[in-house]
Design a protein around this motif. Structure first.
Motif, PDB file in Angstrom:
ATOM      1  N   ASN A   1       0.688  -1.270   0.036  1.00  0.00           N
ATOM      2  CA  ASN A   1      -0.128  -0.177   0.026  1.00  0.00           C
ATOM      3  C   ASN A   1       0.827   1.181   0.072  1.00  0.00           C
ATOM      4  O   ASN A   1       1.860   1.302   0.780  1.00  0.00           O
TER       5      ASN A   1
ATOM      6  N   SER B   1      -2.581   5.420   0.525  1.00  0.00           N
ATOM      7  CA  SER B   1      -3.352   4.159   0.938  1.00  0.00           C
ATOM      8  C   SER B   1      -3.454   3.785   2.531  1.00  0.00           C
ATOM      9  O   SER B   1      -4.157   3.560   3.109  1.00  0.00           O
TER      10      SER B   1
ATOM     11  N   ASP C   1      -2.051   2.482  -4.965  1.00  0.00           N
ATOM     12  CA  ASP C   1      -2.805   3.524  -4.194  1.00  0.00           C
ATOM     13  C   ASP C   1      -4.081   3.222  -3.813  1.00  0.00           C
ATOM     14  O   ASP C   1      -4.743   3.712  -2.616  1.00  0.00           O
TER      15      ASP C   1
ATOM     16  N   LEU D   1      -7.128   1.257  -1.982  1.00  0.00           N
ATOM     17  CA  LEU D   1      -7.388   0.503  -0.507  1.00  0.00           C
ATOM     18  C   LEU D   1      -7.219  -0.804  -0.452  1.00  0.00           C
ATOM     19  O   LEU D   1      -6.769  -1.421   0.627  1.00  0.00           O
TER      20      LEU D   1
END
Length: 157
Positions: free
Chosen positions: A58, A62, A96, A98
């Motif tokens: 992530n 994120s 980026d 989630l």
């Protein structure tokens, strides 16, 4: 090591070449903030299930969206560099979103691994991977070790 850290778009031709050669792609993902021995053991084990291990991390954006404004403690470039330095990690992709759904739809790895602190039904992307015949494998965790526990012991959480 730098060439191991790659964008998803730049990985597509590599993926196509690997698939043409019949190579099996294993994918794992997480925050890795901080990276610890449990993660490393999982990567080493994950690599045994295929030919190429791709680790998705992530991005800072994120992580903040998922964990809060105080995170990450290590920026995405540092986390990616540490992961890329591991001999059993072949590629690192920073994302980026989630969740890793976009990467899974693009990569189409044969194997998705997560720690056994999850149940199979909790693994994000399980349905995507299984939709094209891939498999989800839960790997053993190091008892009592987690990034959150490390941060708590340092007074950071």
């Amino acid at each position: 090591m730098e060439n191991k850290i790659i964008s998803l778009d730049d990985f597509i031709p590599i993926r196509n070449e690997l698939k043409e050669k019949g190579k099996k792609i294993v994918f794992s993902n997480g925050y890795y903030d901080p990276l610890h021995i449990g993660h490393m053991r999982q990567f080493k084990e994950a690599k045994k299930f295929g030919d190429v291990l791709v680790v998705g991390i992530n991005s800072d954006k994120s992580v903040r969206s998922n964990k809060g404004m105080n995170r990450p403690y290590m920026n995405e470039k540092e986390r990616a560099e540490m992961l890329a330095s591991l001999s059993f990690v072949d590629y690192v992709i920073i994302f980026d979103e989630l969740t890793p759904i976009n990467i899974l739809n693009t990569l189409r790895p044969e194997i998705l691994t997560k720690g056994n602190n999850y149940s199979l039904n909790e693994v994000v992307g399980k349905d995507v991977v299984e939709s094209y015949g891939g498999k989800v494998i839960l790997l053993p965790m190091v008892d009592g070790l987690s990034s959150d526990k490390i941060l708590e012991s340092m007074g950071l959480k």
